[in-house]
Scaffold this motif. Structure first.
Motif, PDB file in Angstrom:
ATOM      1  N   ALA A  35      38.899  41.159  54.381  1.00 29.37           N
ATOM      2  CA  ALA A  35      39.218  40.945  55.792  1.00 29.37           C
ATOM      3  C   ALA A  35      40.681  40.563  56.002  1.00 29.37           C
ATOM      4  N   GLN A  36      41.372  40.153  54.939  1.00 30.96           N
ATOM      5  CA  GLN A  36      42.781  39.769  55.055  1.00 30.96           C
ATOM      6  C   GLN A  36      43.547  40.371  53.886  1.00 30.96           C
ATOM      7  N   ARG A  37      43.855  41.632  53.989  1.00 36.10           N
ATOM      8  CA  ARG A  37      44.552  42.329  52.912  1.00 36.10           C
ATOM      9  C   ARG A  37      46.040  41.965  52.910  1.00 36.10           C
ATOM     10  N   TRP A  38      46.631  42.155  51.738  1.00 38.14           N
ATOM     11  CA  TRP A  38      48.062  41.881  51.575  1.00 38.14           C
ATOM     12  C   TRP A  38      48.868  42.853  52.427  1.00 38.14           C
ATOM     13  N   SER A  39      49.918  42.349  53.058  1.00 34.91           N
ATOM     14  CA  SER A  39      50.746  43.214  53.902  1.00 34.91           C
ATOM     15  C   SER A  39      52.212  42.868  53.686  1.00 34.91           C
ATOM     16  N   ASN A  40      53.048  43.886  53.594  1.00 32.86           N
ATOM     17  CA  ASN A  40      54.485  43.661  53.423  1.00 32.86           C
ATOM     18  C   ASN A  40      55.126  43.050  54.670  1.00 32.86           C
ATOM     19  N   THR A  41      54.439  43.114  55.799  1.00 32.50           N
ATOM     20  CA  THR A  41      55.028  42.645  57.046  1.00 32.50           C
ATOM     21  C   THR A  41      54.697  41.190  57.337  1.00 32.50           C
ATOM     22  N   GLU A  42      53.783  40.585  56.575  1.00 29.53           N
ATOM     23  CA  GLU A  42      53.388  39.204  56.837  1.00 29.53           C
ATOM     24  C   GLU A  42      54.425  38.241  56.285  1.00 29.53           C
ATOM     25  N   ALA A  43      54.704  37.205  57.046  1.00 31.10           N
ATOM     26  CA  ALA A  43      55.679  36.211  56.591  1.00 31.10           C
ATOM     27  C   ALA A  43      55.115  35.399  55.429  1.00 31.10           C
ATOM     28  N   LYS A  44      53.844  35.081  55.516  1.00 30.01           N
ATOM     29  CA  LYS A  44      53.198  34.321  54.449  1.00 30.01           C
ATOM     30  C   LYS A  44      52.148  35.195  53.788  1.00 30.01           C
ATOM     31  N   LYS A  45      52.345  35.509  52.510  1.00 27.52           N
ATOM     32  CA  LYS A  45      51.454  36.435  51.828  1.00 27.52           C
ATOM     33  C   LYS A  45      50.118  35.753  51.506  1.00 27.52           C
ATOM     34  N   PRO A  46      49.007  36.393  51.827  1.00 29.01           N
ATOM     35  CA  PRO A  46      47.702  35.818  51.479  1.00 29.01           C
ATOM     36  C   PRO A  46      47.418  35.967  49.996  1.00 29.01           C
ATOM     37  N   HIS A  47      46.570  35.138  49.479  1.00 24.18           N
ATOM     38  CA  HIS A  47      46.087  35.312  48.112  1.00 24.18           C
ATOM     39  C   HIS A  47      44.619  34.916  48.085  1.00 24.18           C
ATOM     40  N   ASP A  48      44.035  34.882  46.906  1.00 26.20           N
ATOM     41  CA  ASP A  48      42.576  34.788  46.831  1.00 26.20           C
ATOM     42  C   ASP A  48      42.029  33.399  47.139  1.00 26.20           C
ATOM     43  N   GLN A  49      42.838  32.342  46.978  1.00 27.90           N
ATOM     44  CA  GLN A  49      42.296  30.989  47.096  1.00 27.90           C
ATOM     45  C   GLN A  49      41.866  30.615  48.507  1.00 27.90           C
ATOM     46  N   PRO A  50      42.650  30.878  49.555  1.00 24.18           N
ATOM     47  CA  PRO A  50      42.150  30.586  50.909  1.00 24.18           C
ATOM     48  C   PRO A  50      40.849  31.322  51.212  1.00 24.18           C
ATOM     49  N   ALA A  51      40.733  32.554  50.735  1.00 30.97           N
ATOM     50  CA  ALA A  51      39.495  33.310  50.953  1.00 30.97           C
ATOM     51  C   ALA A  51      38.319  32.648  50.242  1.00 30.97           C
ATOM     52  N   PHE A  52      38.564  32.075  49.057  1.00 26.41           N
ATOM     53  CA  PHE A  52      37.508  31.368  48.326  1.00 26.41           C
ATOM     54  C   PHE A  52      37.051  30.141  49.112  1.00 26.41           C
ATOM     55  N   ASN A  53      38.004  29.399  49.673  1.00 25.32           N
ATOM     56  CA  ASN A  53      37.653  28.222  50.464  1.00 25.32           C
ATOM     57  C   ASN A  53      36.866  28.597  51.709  1.00 25.32           C
ATOM     58  N   ARG A  54      37.264  29.676  52.374  1.00 22.91           N
ATOM     59  CA  ARG A  54      36.510  30.115  53.558  1.00 22.91           C
ATOM     60  C   ARG A  54      35.092  30.533  53.166  1.00 22.91           C
ATOM     61  N   ALA A  55      34.967  31.220  52.033  1.00 19.20           N
ATOM     62  CA  ALA A  55      33.644  31.652  51.580  1.00 19.20           C
ATOM     63  C   ALA A  55      32.756  30.457  51.257  1.00 19.20           C
ATOM     64  N   LEU A  56      33.339  29.425  50.652  1.00 22.65           N
ATOM     65  CA  LEU A  56      32.564  28.218  50.333  1.00 22.65           C
ATOM     66  C   LEU A  56      31.990  27.587  51.600  1.00 22.65           C
ATOM     67  N   HIS A  57      32.804  27.466  52.627  1.00 29.16           N
ATOM     68  CA  HIS A  57      32.336  26.805  53.862  1.00 29.16           C
ATOM     69  C   HIS A  57      31.353  27.675  54.630  1.00 29.16           C
ATOM     70  N   LYS A  58      31.536  28.968  54.589  1.00 32.00           N
ATOM     71  CA  LYS A  58      30.620  29.858  55.315  1.00 32.00           C
ATOM     72  C   LYS A  58      29.257  29.979  54.637  1.00 32.00           C
ATOM     73  N   THR A  59      29.176  29.609  53.365  1.00 33.25           N
ATOM     74  CA  THR A  59      27.889  29.663  52.651  1.00 33.25           C
ATOM     75  C   THR A  59      27.396  28.263  52.278  1.00 33.25           C
ATOM     76  N   ALA A  60      27.971  27.233  52.888  1.00 33.83           N
ATOM     77  CA  ALA A  60      27.702  25.848  52.481  1.00 33.83           C
ATOM     78  C   ALA A  60      26.224  25.492  52.539  1.00 33.83           C
ATOM     79  N   HIS A  61      25.484  26.053  53.484  1.00 31.01           N
ATOM     80  CA  HIS A  61      24.064  25.698  53.629  1.00 31.01           C
ATOM     81  C   HIS A  61      23.162  26.555  52.736  1.00 31.01           C
ATOM     82  N   GLN A  62      23.746  27.502  52.014  1.00 34.35           N
ATOM     83  CA  GLN A  62      22.953  28.385  51.159  1.00 34.35           C
ATOM     84  C   GLN A  62      23.325  28.282  49.675  1.00 34.35           C
ATOM     85  N   VAL A  63      24.455  27.641  49.414  1.00 37.84           N
ATOM     86  CA  VAL A  63      24.957  27.550  48.043  1.00 37.84           C
ATOM     87  C   VAL A  63      25.058  26.087  47.640  1.00 37.84           C
ATOM     88  N   ASP A  64      24.526  25.755  46.474  1.00 40.48           N
ATOM     89  CA  ASP A  64      24.594  24.394  45.939  1.00 40.48           C
ATOM     90  C   ASP A  64      25.907  24.246  45.164  1.00 40.48           C
TER      91      ASP A  64
END
Length: 387
Positions: A258-287
């Protein structure tokens, strides 16, 4: 003179099975038949890659190593089956320039007797061939291969391409039925981390905060900050082969896509923020279980807070050399804190002595000598200009 008895021509003599030459011929024919029938049917990875992974064993002779086509065809399922111990695999993903860090990490793991279950996901063919040449069967490449030079530079698209594939690799191993521990290779084990993976949680992970936490801090998923983020590190993750862990990896993949790397972005995304978002979105289903900060400190804490390090001395399990950017800077910091093991203990690594590291050292030393020479010449020139 008595007439000599006439000898039979050699071609007309009968061959006796009891004759030594005849018996040898029969045995050779039987051996060829056996090899011709059963050898093509043997597909076990144990047959392709004989296990020579003990730290004291020597690499297999080059004549007995599989061909390039064998390495290319070595599947993730074969590789995981070969290295798995107690239904567990330890995984890292490496590009060629980072082989010295891989070897340093492996030394620390071999001291804890867990190196046999390590699987190196090679991000380029140079890494695939080098690891399997030194340590047969412990590297696999999952296409497409990446550019080995760009894939290790933090903030580059090559680096993002490398890290963004991580959750899919882990998900694939989970679906094969194995528990999996992922590590970045700029880490060093000081104790056995498996002693801390208590209980039956789906996922275990490290905090990436540099602020000191109480020794008895909560092991629950940290709450979102006012800015809507948490700082859970994706550098060290242990996953059990459960539905919850698989769900988390699938959500991580979705968040990255959902947030691919782009040459035009000022701040380049990487995998860790996506991991944190995934953790919170599955918090009630994942121990989920947050590992103790005293045992699994972030680099920003371990390398910058001397007081805290002294207070928690003897408790550190895995140290991550993060919060610093640059290959040479990482290596220097490891050396400054006596965590660079490769110089004095290379033979403890399953990879042995690496030519690439020797070449890198020679290049660095040459640059330092030239830099010192230029500085000395400038100083001499300044002195000559003085009245």
């Amino acid at each position: 003179m008595a007439q000599q008895p006439q000898q039979r021509p050699i071609l007309n003599r009968p061959i006796s099975l009891l004759n030594r030459n005849g018996l040898l011929l029969l045995l050779l024919l039987a051996l060829f038949v056996i090899l011709g029938v059963f050898l093509p049917l043997t597909k076990s990875p144990l047959f392709l890659f004989p296990n020579t992974t003990t730290s004291s064993s020597l690499p297999a002779p080059s004549s007995s190593l599989p061909s390039i086509s064998d390495w290319r065809d070595y599947s993730l399922a074969q590789a995981a089956k070969f290295v798995a111990k107690n239904e567990t695999v330890i995984v890292c993903a490496v590009s060629y320039p980072f082989l010295p860090f891989l070897s340093n990490w492996l030394i620390s793991i071999s001291r804890q007797k867990h190196h046999e279950k390590v699987l190196v996901i090679a991000e380029d063919y140079a890494t695939l061939y080098k690891v399997n040449e030194k340590w047969p069967g412990h590297a696999v490449l999952i296409p497409p291969a990446l550019d080995p030079q760009s894939a290790h530079k933090f903030g580059s698209q090559g680096f993002y391409n490398l890290t963004s594939r991580r959750p899919q690799h882990l998900l694939n191993i989970l679906e094969l039925g194995y528990n999996v521990m992922y590590n970045d290779v700029d880490m060093v084990w000081l104790q056995d981390p498996f002693d801390y993976l208590q209980g039956s949680h789906d996922v275990y992970f490290m905090d990436d905060m540099i602020a000191v936490k109480p020794m008895n801090h909560s092991h629950d998923l940290p709450p979102l900050s006012p800015s809507g983020v948490t700082y859970v590190c994706s550098c060290m993750i242990f996953l059990r082969s459960t539905d919850g862990a698989k769900l988390l990896m699938k959500k991580w993949v979705e968040e990255i896509q959902a947030q691919r790397w782009s040459n035009t972005e000022a701040k380049k995304p990487h995998d860790q923020p996506a991991f944190n978002r995934a953790l919170h979105k599955t918090a009630h289903q994942v121990d989920a279980y947050l590992l103790p900060q005293s045992a699994f400190p972030s680099g920003g804490l371990y390398f910058r807070n001397e007081t805290w390090v002294n207070e928690t001395k003897g408790k550190h399990v895995i140290v991550h050399n993060n919060y610093i950017i640059g290959y040479d800077k990482k290596m220097k910091r490891f050396k400054d804190f006596n965590l660079w093991l490769l110089d004095d203990h290379a033979l403890e690594s399953p990879l042995g002595i690496l030519k690439i590291y020797q070449e890198q050292q020679n290049t660095t030393e040459g640059k330092n000598r030239r830099k010192t020479g230029r500085k000395q010449r400038r100083n001499r020139g300044k002195k000559q200009k003085l009245p």
